[in-house]
Design an enzyme around this catalytic site. Structure first.
Site, mmCIF file in Angstrom:
data_model
loop_
_atom_site.group_PDB
_atom_site.id
_atom_site.type_symbol
_atom_site.label_atom_id
_atom_site.label_comp_id
_atom_site.label_asym_id
_atom_site.label_seq_id
_atom_site.Cartn_x
_atom_site.Cartn_y
_atom_site.Cartn_z
ATOM 1 N N GLU A 1 -1.219 -1.228 -4.737
ATOM 2 C CA GLU A 1 -2.397 -0.394 -4.976
ATOM 3 C C GLU A 1 -2.079 0.629 -6.058
ATOM 4 O OE1 GLU A 1 -4.954 0.955 -1.642
ATOM 5 O OE2 GLU A 1 -4.820 2.923 -2.580
ATOM 6 N N ASP B 1 0.877 -1.166 0.000
ATOM 7 C CA ASP B 1 0.000 0.000 0.000
ATOM 8 C C ASP B 1 0.918 1.220 0.000
ATOM 9 O OD1 ASP B 1 -2.148 1.714 0.280
ATOM 10 O OD2 ASP B 1 -2.270 1.464 2.452
ATOM 11 N N ASP C 1 -3.256 0.434 10.035
ATOM 12 C CA ASP C 1 -3.225 0.903 8.641
ATOM 13 C C ASP C 1 -2.426 -0.028 7.720
ATOM 14 O OD1 ASP C 1 -0.841 1.608 9.733
ATOM 15 O OD2 ASP C 1 -0.846 3.679 9.039
#
Lengths: 178, 178
Positions: free
Chosen positions: A73, A12, A146
């Site tokens: 991502e 990410d 996260d």
């Protein structure tokens, strides 16, 4: 076709906090967690120094976990443009790290990941964390919180990869017979 | 303080076409051209392959010309967001190449470069090319034409560097006495 044993790294991208995960595909739709964490770079440092640290961090993970494939991502427009540009700088460096090792890279949008994991392309953070915790058989939500997105990316690839492989095989066989 | 002999590489980031230049600072405001060119990556290739080729290309230039410092155009919002994201991916990889060699990187916006070279932050392409051709004492405009921006970046840094150095020295001396 079985993917069992395939090691997938989920990334990410971010410059301040970059989420990283490693999972291993099991039989059927089962996925085993291997590692999850964050690479941070200080907001006070200059861009070149931050990119160097980020690159060193992801390369260390690749040395440690030897992924077969990387799921990243895809950066797209959302929120303020300055953040998007920072994330895209980071993403360039992360994708390069995989490319230089010859590790295949697959890119997924956040909604593709959400849909694959929860069936809903607009699932919220809490729903996603609940699903990832359940899918990976964890006793509690992944930490740091996260980093859950990095796990979701890796699981998304485990589930999409058989379909991608079948599609590629189909296209190849059509190409061969046409 | 004299910069004479300083080798500056100018980089105009791009994924399809990345402009590269090398100049050498002379006495006063004189600047000598050393090299100018473009690194291309095929639009038909996937992002990881393109970033790998771009990184290899800029590293080859750095091996060949051994710049002391790199001046890169800062990516900012303009035109369509998809292009900005591609350029930011490229820029991340280019800045990383310098950072990994310990070469200092300075970033300039297009209007800073235009102002430094022509006195006008909104100078058009033709004015810029005319100025760069004159400043570098070339007999004809630089080719390829879209590499002129990379030369302008490098010249901009040659002219801004003495000011940056004086400012840094001033800040250091203030820090030392406070």
């Amino acid at each position: 076709m079985s993917l069992a044993g395939l090691r997938v790294m989920g990334i990410d991208p971010g410059l301040t906090r970059c989420g990283l995960s490693v999972v291993q595909a099991g039989r059927g739709r089962s996925v085993l967690p291997v590692a999850v964490g964050i690479v941070r770079t200080p907001a006070t440092a200059e861009l070149p120094e931050r990119l160097k640290r980020l690159s060193a961090g992801v390369n260390q993970w690749m040395d440690d976990y030897r992924p077969d494939v990387v799921a990243v991502e895809r950066v797209f427009e959302r929120g303020n443009v300055s953040t998007v540009i920072h994330t895209a700088h980071a993403s360039g460096v992360l994708v390069l790290a995989a490319a230089e090792r010859g590790i295949p890279v697959h890119m997924y949008t956040p909604s593709e990941v959400k849909k694959a994991i929860s069936g809903n392309g607009r699932a919220d953070k809490k729903q996603m964390t609940t699903m990832i915790t359940r899918i990976l058989g964890l006793t509690e939500p992944p930490k740091p919180a996260d980093a859950a997105d990095a796990l979701a990316l890796a699981v998304c690839h485990c589930w999409r990869a058989p379909l991608l492989a079948r599609t590629a095989a189909l296209l190849n066989s059509e190409g061969a017979t046409s």
